[in-house]
Every structure is written in C-alpha cells, then in structure tokens.
Scaffold this motif. Sequence first.
Motif, PDB file in Angstrom:
ATOM      1  N   LEU A   1       5.550  14.588   0.691  1.00  0.00           N
ATOM      2  CA  LEU A   1       6.383  15.063  -0.415  1.00  0.00           C
ATOM      3  C   LEU A   1       7.520  15.943   0.083  1.00  0.00           C
ATOM      4  O   LEU A   1       7.368  16.680   1.068  1.00  0.00           O
ATOM      5  N   LEU A   2       8.635  15.862  -0.634  1.00  0.00           N
ATOM      6  CA  LEU A   2       9.747  16.764  -0.362  1.00  0.00           C
ATOM      7  C   LEU A   2       9.278  18.207  -0.517  1.00  0.00           C
ATOM      8  O   LEU A   2       8.433  18.506  -1.369  1.00  0.00           O
ATOM      9  N   ARG A   3       9.821  19.093   0.265  1.00  0.00           N
ATOM     10  CA  ARG A   3       9.406  20.491   0.203  1.00  0.00           C
ATOM     11  C   ARG A   3       9.597  21.083  -1.198  1.00  0.00           C
ATOM     12  O   ARG A   3       8.789  21.886  -1.658  1.00  0.00           O
ATOM     13  N   ALA A   4      10.632  20.645  -1.911  1.00  0.00           N
ATOM     14  CA  ALA A   4      10.870  21.139  -3.275  1.00  0.00           C
ATOM     15  C   ALA A   4       9.724  20.771  -4.222  1.00  0.00           C
ATOM     16  O   ALA A   4       9.562  21.399  -5.268  1.00  0.00           O
ATOM     17  N   ALA A   5       8.915  19.779  -3.865  1.00  0.00           N
ATOM     18  CA  ALA A   5       7.793  19.346  -4.712  1.00  0.00           C
ATOM     19  C   ALA A   5       6.476  20.019  -4.325  1.00  0.00           C
ATOM     20  O   ALA A   5       5.478  19.844  -5.018  1.00  0.00           O
ATOM     21  N   TRP A   6       6.471  20.777  -3.246  1.00  0.00           N
ATOM     22  CA  TRP A   6       5.250  21.435  -2.797  1.00  0.00           C
ATOM     23  C   TRP A   6       4.817  22.498  -3.805  1.00  0.00           C
ATOM     24  O   TRP A   6       5.635  23.122  -4.478  1.00  0.00           O
ATOM     25  N   GLY A   7       3.512  22.726  -3.888  1.00  0.00           N
ATOM     26  CA  GLY A   7       2.968  23.788  -4.720  1.00  0.00           C
ATOM     27  C   GLY A   7       2.981  23.484  -6.206  1.00  0.00           C
ATOM     28  O   GLY A   7       2.716  24.367  -7.018  1.00  0.00           O
ATOM     29  N   ARG A   8       3.258  22.263  -6.575  1.00  0.00           N
ATOM     30  CA  ARG A   8       3.332  21.893  -7.987  1.00  0.00           C
ATOM     31  C   ARG A   8       2.166  20.998  -8.409  1.00  0.00           C
ATOM     32  O   ARG A   8       2.120  20.532  -9.539  1.00  0.00           O
ATOM     33  N   GLY A   9       1.253  20.722  -7.475  1.00  0.00           N
ATOM     34  CA  GLY A   9       0.087  19.905  -7.798  1.00  0.00           C
ATOM     35  C   GLY A   9       0.319  18.412  -7.752  1.00  0.00           C
ATOM     36  O   GLY A   9      -0.580  17.631  -8.068  1.00  0.00           O
ATOM     37  N   TYR A  10       1.499  17.982  -7.336  1.00  0.00           N
ATOM     38  CA  TYR A  10       1.802  16.554  -7.290  1.00  0.00           C
ATOM     39  C   TYR A  10       0.937  15.811  -6.270  1.00  0.00           C
ATOM     40  O   TYR A  10       0.492  14.686  -6.534  1.00  0.00           O
TER      41      TYR A  10
ATOM     42  N   VAL B   1      10.164  12.457  -5.447  1.00  0.00           N
ATOM     43  CA  VAL B   1       9.469  13.616  -4.887  1.00  0.00           C
ATOM     44  C   VAL B   1       8.765  13.291  -3.573  1.00  0.00           C
ATOM     45  O   VAL B   1       8.324  14.198  -2.875  1.00  0.00           O
ATOM     46  N   GLY B   2       8.656  12.001  -3.216  1.00  0.00           N
ATOM     47  CA  GLY B   2       8.010  11.634  -1.966  1.00  0.00           C
ATOM     48  C   GLY B   2       7.380  10.255  -2.076  1.00  0.00           C
ATOM     49  O   GLY B   2       7.831   9.419  -2.849  1.00  0.00           O
ATOM     50  N   TRP B   3       6.342  10.039  -1.283  1.00  0.00           N
ATOM     51  CA  TRP B   3       5.638   8.756  -1.328  1.00  0.00           C
ATOM     52  C   TRP B   3       4.143   8.960  -1.157  1.00  0.00           C
ATOM     53  O   TRP B   3       3.696   9.991  -0.662  1.00  0.00           O
ATOM     54  N   PHE B   4       3.402   7.957  -1.603  1.00  0.00           N
ATOM     55  CA  PHE B   4       1.945   7.921  -1.462  1.00  0.00           C
ATOM     56  C   PHE B   4       1.557   6.605  -0.826  1.00  0.00           C
ATOM     57  O   PHE B   4       2.276   5.608  -0.931  1.00  0.00           O
ATOM     58  N   GLU B   5       0.389   6.631  -0.206  1.00  0.00           N
ATOM     59  CA  GLU B   5      -0.143   5.454   0.467  1.00  0.00           C
ATOM     60  C   GLU B   5      -1.611   5.292   0.099  1.00  0.00           C
ATOM     61  O   GLU B   5      -2.357   6.262   0.047  1.00  0.00           O
ATOM     62  N   LEU B   6      -1.991   4.058  -0.142  1.00  0.00           N
ATOM     63  CA  LEU B   6      -3.398   3.682  -0.222  1.00  0.00           C
ATOM     64  C   LEU B   6      -3.446   2.257   0.309  1.00  0.00           C
ATOM     65  O   LEU B   6      -3.406   1.289  -0.426  1.00  0.00           O
TER      66      LEU B   6
ATOM     67  N   GLY C   1       0.775  -1.234   0.000  1.00  0.00           N
ATOM     68  CA  GLY C   1       0.000   0.000   0.000  1.00  0.00           C
ATOM     69  C   GLY C   1       0.802   1.277   0.000  1.00  0.00           C
ATOM     70  O   GLY C   1       0.235   2.363   0.118  1.00  0.00           O
ATOM     71  N   TYR C   2       2.135   1.196  -0.143  1.00  0.00           N
ATOM     72  CA  TYR C   2       2.993   2.382  -0.163  1.00  0.00           C
ATOM     73  C   TYR C   2       3.805   2.394  -1.448  1.00  0.00           C
ATOM     74  O   TYR C   2       4.308   1.359  -1.882  1.00  0.00           O
ATOM     75  N   TRP C   3       3.981   3.585  -2.041  1.00  0.00           N
ATOM     76  CA  TRP C   3       4.727   3.720  -3.284  1.00  0.00           C
ATOM     77  C   TRP C   3       5.583   4.974  -3.276  1.00  0.00           C
ATOM     78  O   TRP C   3       5.151   6.026  -2.814  1.00  0.00           O
ATOM     79  N   ALA C   4       6.773   4.852  -3.828  1.00  0.00           N
ATOM     80  CA  ALA C   4       7.623   6.011  -4.077  1.00  0.00           C
ATOM     81  C   ALA C   4       7.020   6.792  -5.230  1.00  0.00           C
ATOM     82  O   ALA C   4       6.487   6.204  -6.170  1.00  0.00           O
ATOM     83  N   ALA C   5       7.107   8.095  -5.168  1.00  0.00           N
ATOM     84  CA  ALA C   5       6.633   8.959  -6.254  1.00  0.00           C
ATOM     85  C   ALA C   5       7.843   9.611  -6.898  1.00  0.00           C
ATOM     86  O   ALA C   5       8.670  10.217  -6.217  1.00  0.00           O
ATOM     87  N   GLU C   6       7.924   9.445  -8.221  1.00  0.00           N
ATOM     88  CA  GLU C   6       9.010  10.028  -8.993  1.00  0.00           C
ATOM     89  C   GLU C   6       8.429  10.862 -10.118  1.00  0.00           C
ATOM     90  O   GLU C   6       7.375  10.526 -10.662  1.00  0.00           O
ATOM     91  N   GLU C   7       9.144  11.919 -10.488  1.00  0.00           N
ATOM     92  CA  GLU C   7       8.748  12.688 -11.660  1.00  0.00           C
ATOM     93  C   GLU C   7       8.973  11.830 -12.899  1.00  0.00           C
ATOM     94  O   GLU C   7      10.009  11.156 -13.016  1.00  0.00           O
ATOM     95  N   LEU C   8       8.020  11.848 -13.812  1.00  0.00           N
ATOM     96  CA  LEU C   8       8.202  11.117 -15.074  1.00  0.00           C
ATOM     97  C   LEU C   8       9.376  11.698 -15.852  1.00  0.00           C
ATOM     98  O   LEU C   8      10.185  10.967 -16.411  1.00  0.00           O
TER      99      LEU C   8
END
Length: 183
Positions: A92-101, A72-77, A59-66
């Motif tokens: 998400l890493l702070r550098a990824a904030w505000g980008r809609g990820y 950029v961080g991780w997601f959970e479901l 239920g956990y995944w790393a999130a990467e920019e395509l």
Amino acid sequence: MDAFLTTARLRLRPLTAHDLGPLVELDGDPEVMRHLDAGRPLDPETVRTVTLPRLLGPGYWAAEELAGGAFVGWFELRALADPGERELGYRLLRAAWGRGYATEGARALVRIGFTELGARRILATTMAVNTRSRRVLEKAGLRHVRTFFEEWPEPAEGAEHGDVEYALTREDWERDHRRGKGL
C-alpha cells in the motif's frame, strides 16, 4: 472496470497498464520498499518492465478507495505450486497506512480464498522485523508458523533476523467462524 471484490471501503479490480504511474510511486517510496527485496526503492524502468508484467498476471488486484476511486495499492492471493495453497500479499501507498486497509483487504481475500477459490491453506511471508505487516497477518487470522533464513544477494536492513511465515488452514478458519471470531 469490473471489481473482483468489494469491501466496506475498498474495490479490488484487475491491474492494468494504466496503473503504471501509481505503481512507480508505490515502489519508488523508500519506506514502502524498506522490508522488501534489497530494501531499496525501484526505478521506474524496473517497475515498467518487471513489476507491472508480474502484477498483470492472475491473483493480483489493484486496490482503490470506494469513495473517490483513489489507488491505494495492490493485493495478491495467487495460487502456488500446490493448487490448494494460495499466497496472500499486499503493498500500500504510505498515505494509506494506518487506515485499516491492509487488514480489510487481507480478511476479505482470506474469506474469498476459502469460500470461493477452494484454498486449503493460505500463507504469507514477511521479514521478521516488519511488525506492521505481521500484525496485519494476525488480524486476518493467520498464525506464525516458522522463522527462516534466506540468502539474499543484497539483503535489506534487518534481514539478519530472518523471515517469517504465517498461515491459516480452511479448517482453522471455519472453526474460528463457528466460535464467533468472524475474521
């Protein structure tokens, strides 16, 4: 590594032990951690021995920019005790904030949760004062269900305002799609 899910700008893939460095950076950032647990960053050893093993579970995944593959961080479901319920989460890493990820990943996971994973209800919790995260949950279609108060051994700043639960049922998600909201 095979992707679990690909969105317009993100690839979600299983986390591995190779993600330790980025996870140490993520959980070591005071701003990232300010609305979590005790509101303080975690030391690298705690990330290695506690956080990483938990995130290697289902239920956990790393999130990467395509574009470029940057972490950029991780997601959970993840499944909860009731097999029809799933908990949505992200960091998400702070550098990824505000980008809609966060919104992009959350919406994609909500869709997958209802269409492929058999969820009846998806829920998420955050601190009441975490307005950014609350807005992401709303943009992903979840609705405020309740405010509640927990006893924390070391409460984070703002804990006195409580925590909030957001949720979305499959029925409401399907109705929103029929109405053209297309979250």
